[in-house]
Design an enzyme around this catalytic site. Sequence first.
Site, PDB file in Angstrom:
ATOM      1  N   GLU A  93      -0.785  -1.915   4.920  1.00 46.28           N
ATOM      2  CA  GLU A  93       0.090  -2.117   6.347  1.00 46.28           C
ATOM      3  C   GLU A  93      -0.173  -0.062   6.720  1.00 46.28           C
ATOM      4  O   GLU A  93      -0.027  -0.659   8.115  1.00 46.28           O
ATOM      5  CB  GLU A  93       1.452  -2.435   5.933  1.00 46.28           C
ATOM      6  CG  GLU A  93       2.761  -3.015   6.692  1.00 46.28           C
ATOM      7  CD  GLU A  93       2.790  -1.515   8.134  1.00 46.28           C
ATOM      8  OE1 GLU A  93       2.569  -1.458   9.026  1.00 46.28           O
ATOM      9  OE2 GLU A  93       3.237  -0.258   7.013  1.00 46.28           O
ATOM     10  N   ASP A 114       1.011  -1.874   0.130  1.00 48.29           N
ATOM     11  CA  ASP A 114      -0.344  -0.153  -0.145  1.00 48.29           C
ATOM     12  C   ASP A 114       0.846   1.690  -0.006  1.00 48.29           C
ATOM     13  O   ASP A 114       1.973   1.422   0.303  1.00 48.29           O
ATOM     14  CB  ASP A 114      -1.185  -0.156   1.295  1.00 48.29           C
ATOM     15  CG  ASP A 114      -0.608  -0.382   2.616  1.00 48.29           C
ATOM     16  OD1 ASP A 114       0.964  -0.986   2.591  1.00 48.29           O
ATOM     17  OD2 ASP A 114      -0.370   0.750   3.385  1.00 48.29           O
TER      18      ASP A 114
HETATM   19 ZN   LIG Z   1       5.203   3.450   6.592  1.00 43.40          ZN
HETATM   20 ZN   LIG Z   2       6.817   0.674   6.063  1.00 46.68          ZN
END
Ligand SMILES: [Zn+2]
Ligand SMILES: [Zn+2]
Length: 393
Positions: A141, A83
């Site tokens: 994440e 991401d």
């Molecule tokens: Zn990061």
């Molecule tokens: Zn990262």
Amino acid sequence: MQELKIDFNKELFYSFEEIVTWRRYLHMNPEISFQEVETPRFIAEKLRSFGIDVRENIGGNGVVGVIKGDSPGKTIAFRADFDALPIQDEKEVPYKSTVNGAMHACGHDGHTSALLGVAKVLSRKRHDLCGTLILIFQPAEEKPPGGAKAMIDDGVLDGVDYIFGGHLATDVPIGKVAIRSGASMASVDAFKITIQGKGGHGAKPHSTVDAVAIGSELVSHLQQIVSRRVDPMEPAVVTIGSFHAGNAFNIIADTAVLEGTVRALNSDVRTQIEEEIRRILDGFQTADGITYTLDYLNGYPVLENHREETQLIEQLVKENLSPEALALKKVVLGAEDFAYYLQHRPGAFFHVGARNENPATQFAHHHPRFDFDEQAMLVQGQVFLLLTAHYLL
Ligand SMILES: [Zn+2]
Ligand SMILES: [Zn+2]
């Protein structure tokens, strides 16, 4: 065995140009957490082109590739996240983000490309492998609740014996691999406190319960959790990031809303801080006549590297890269949802040096001009290949 290890690495080096092409494509087409559509499609398509079995929509937008060796053996998993962040790309390079307000400013494009490179190399080596490789490509994440937990809930660790992940790091010089046994990244929690007092005329404080005065005292009291309640040998942070109350100069405010974050490197300290916040609020309730609500949200847990697997990476790096390549990871209070995988399976998370003398590679992660030395992707890939050789050859 040694021969084959070298073979692996050579092939990864041959793929370098392709890995860079993938990375730059992803860099130009970032998708922020929980909004990844094209990125998982791109990953799945690449894996299929290498002849790898692919599972999609795991725990949301996650993709999993499975390489089954010809002989039975252990199952190991490698994880890359994919991401981007809601940041405007401010650097001037041909591969600059083409999406307004979105940017790969943490290096996740590099993680994904490095793991794709590893996948390509190993897809051709399955006849030599004893066991199974699970390649986890994880979304989201950067934003709790994150993508890791959802993928675990969706069974991504079923049958897995060990799990490893890596992060590029622009605070570590290129060529180095930094790792630390035990707690190496922090837990992250968010909280919101609403104090309910009693409003009134600015000239008649005695008939009110002043939310501004009590809220201000509360802020300094909360600072004493770290300075006076937590063991000084334990790193921890309590930050109040926002404080809103009142709307006129001559009216005593009836409510105050405070928001903040808690970081810790020890799960007991993490629990202690939450309890201290409640204890302090109870004290204010008794002493000052307020009522309160506390919304306390647990984000990612402390990232705890397992000792044996950490030592294994240390040994592999020293013996196969060079003794100087190994560095002790500095403890930081940043967080990583890789921590969840390590709560379920033995493994370790390592950092790969990604800065060189060029100032363009020296910006901090999440900076609008963040970039990295692309050779770092080879180092990250090499560690995965060394782990594969260790467990599956
Ligand atoms: Zn990061
Ligand atoms: Zn990262």
